[in-house]
Design an enzyme around this catalytic site. Structure first.
Site, PDB file in Angstrom:
ATOM      1  N   LYS A  33       0.839  -1.201   0.000  1.00  0.00           N
ATOM      2  CA  LYS A  33       0.000   0.000   0.000  1.00  0.00           C
ATOM      3  C   LYS A  33       0.877   1.255   0.000  1.00  0.00           C
ATOM      4  CE  LYS A  33      -0.380  -0.207   5.052  1.00  0.00           C
ATOM      5  NZ  LYS A  33      -1.213  -0.694   6.165  1.00  0.00           N
ATOM      6  N   TYR A 253      17.575  28.855   9.384  1.00  0.00           N
ATOM      7  CA  TYR A 253      16.339  29.486   9.878  1.00  0.00           C
ATOM      8  C   TYR A 253      16.238  29.394  11.392  1.00  0.00           C
ATOM      9  CZ  TYR A 253      14.348  29.782   5.154  1.00  0.00           C
ATOM     10  OH  TYR A 253      14.108  30.078   3.857  1.00  0.00           O
TER      11      TYR A 253
HETATM   12  C1  LIG Z   1      -0.477  -1.745   6.842  1.00  0.00           C
HETATM   13  C2  LIG Z   1      -1.042  -3.009   7.345  1.00  0.00           C
HETATM   14  C3  LIG Z   1      -0.214  -4.112   7.584  1.00  0.00           C
HETATM   15  C4  LIG Z   1       1.295  -4.047   7.503  1.00  0.00           C
HETATM   16  O1  LIG Z   1       1.796  -3.473   8.685  1.00  0.00           O
HETATM   17  P1  LIG Z   1       3.368  -3.349   8.952  1.00  0.00           P
HETATM   18  O2  LIG Z   1       3.475  -2.815  10.326  1.00  0.00           O
HETATM   19  O3  LIG Z   1       3.884  -2.377   7.940  1.00  0.00           O
HETATM   20  O4  LIG Z   1       3.937  -4.696   8.774  1.00  0.00           O
HETATM   21  C5  LIG Z   1      -0.817  -5.302   7.944  1.00  0.00           C
HETATM   22  N1  LIG Z   1      -2.162  -5.390   8.078  1.00  0.00           N
HETATM   23  C6  LIG Z   1      -2.981  -4.344   7.890  1.00  0.00           C
HETATM   24  C7  LIG Z   1      -4.442  -4.504   8.080  1.00  0.00           C
HETATM   25  C8  LIG Z   1      -2.451  -3.117   7.528  1.00  0.00           C
HETATM   26  O5  LIG Z   1      -3.265  -2.072   7.358  1.00  0.00           O
END
Ligand SMILES: *Cc1c(COP(=O)(O)O)cnc(C)c1O
Length: 356
Positions: A33, A253
């Site tokens: 994702k 800054y």
């Molecule tokens: C993003 C996600 C994962 C992966 O999590 P990580 O901590 O990056 O391994 C697994 N399950 C669900 C439902 C997620 O939304």
């Protein structure tokens, strides 16, 4: 050309997936994702396609991008559908969907689909974000089971604190999951990266590793398995100017950094508009020509400043690693009061290179 670049090591990605797969009792869905946590979803999915059991993404737009790039493996939509129109597309493209709420279940019941869909029924075992409560889970499962538009049902939940040394609340989530799914037939899925690495007893039919695939360890740095991960993204740039300053001069800054003595300050072509965190503190580690150095002064949009006082051989053109192969992104995240996930997903504007 501006020297800011992100290099993606696809063989490290494959190495990390293999580790996740070894630790999974059943299949491992590679979570890609958010553009593969900022690494490029299509490139990463192609690199994993020969070995992965499938992929998981947040939404149908991300899934379509993978299908259009020729990825034929199963793809799970982690938030399911948002609109009834998406269901027909799920059938056509053979997507799997999470069902996390009654309204999504009703969409499935009301749809006229040419083929039933594989569904992942989500339990809220304690994280209290999405999913059915334990007391309604069996009823939701029965309704889904009775729905003609549903093929297989995988029972899933998500853990809130698997990355922490505290273990009580994860054990409680596990207990809730076992009790809510008791007697229900089907495969089960619990583990994210942290649980895949640190909760072997939780290994179920499907794991869902995300951050670990990109080589970032969600656990304490001392964790044995975490040390086998290989960083996938290396963020680099170069020194483009050097300032020799006397004691007491302010840099950048807000004059946050003031030279404690005569100092050499290197200016690096990398800023918050590239995704380097503006909140990184003075002292945040960087590597200059492979040598440890530290951020000195507030990060600006296109540049940041580092203290080169103790690196007399470094100068204009010196290579700077902001995180990656030799500098864990978690260390930088800690100095910026954030997590590796936000840093990795936030990189932009830089030149991208893929190898392996
Ligand atoms: C993003 C996600 C994962 C992966 O999590 P990580 O901590 O990056 O391994 C697994 N399950 C669900 C439902 C997620 O939304």
């Amino acid at each position: 050309m501006r020297p800011a670049q992100a290099t993606i090591d696809l063989s490290a990605l494959l190495h990390n997936y293999r580790l996740a797969k070894t630790l999974s009792r059943g299949g491992a869905l590679a979570v890609v994702k958010a553009d593969a946590y900022g690494h490029g979803a299509v490139r990463c999915a192609r690199a994993l396609a020969a070995e992965a059991d499938g992929f998981a993404v947040a939404c149908i737009e991300e899934a379509l991008e993978l299908r259009q790039a020729g990825i034929q493996l199963p793809i799970l939509l982690l938030e399911g559908v948002f609109h009834p129109d998406e269901l027909a597309l799920c059938v056509e493209q053979d997507f799997w969907l999470v069902v996390h709420a009654w309204w999504q279940l009703e969409l499935l019941e009301q749809a006229a689909l040419s083929r039933p869909l594989n569904c992942w029924l989500k339990l809220d075992s304690g994280m209290h974000r999405v999913g059915f409560f334990p007391h309604e889970y069996a009823a939701a499962w029965q309704r889904l089971r009775a729905c003609a538009n549903v093929a297989d049902i995988v029972m899933m939940t998500h853990l809130a604190r698997a990355d922490e040394p505290e273990r009580v609340s994860t054990l409680e989530q596990l207990r809730q999951f076992d009790s809510a799914t008791k007697g229900l037939e089907g495969l089960r899925s619990l583990s994210n990266s942290a649980a895949t690495l640190d909760w072997p007893e939780m290994a179920s039919d499907w794991t869902r590793p995300g951050i670990m695939l990109y080589g970032s360890n969600p656990l304490a740095a001392s964790h044995e398995l975490g040390r086998h991960l290989q960083p996938v993204m290396t963020l680099e740039s170069r020194v483009i100017a050097v300032r020799e300053l006397p004691a007491g001069e302010a840099v950048g800054y807000g004059a946050r950094f003031v030279t404690p003595g005569p100092a050499r300050i290197g200016v690096v072509a990398m800023g918050y508009a590239d995704g380097y965190p503006r909140h990184a503190m003075d002292g945040t580690p960087v590597l200059v020509d492979g040598q440890p150095a530290a951020l000195a002064g507030r990060v600006s949009m296109d540049m940041l400043t580092v203290d080169l006082t103790r690196l007399p051989q470094a100068g204009v053109g010196s290579k700077v690693e902001l995180w990656g192969r030799h500098l864990p992104v978690e260390q930088v995240a800690r100095h910026a009061d954030t997590i590796a996930y936000t840093l990795l997903t936030g990189v932009r504007r830089v030149a991208w290179h893929y190898h392996g």
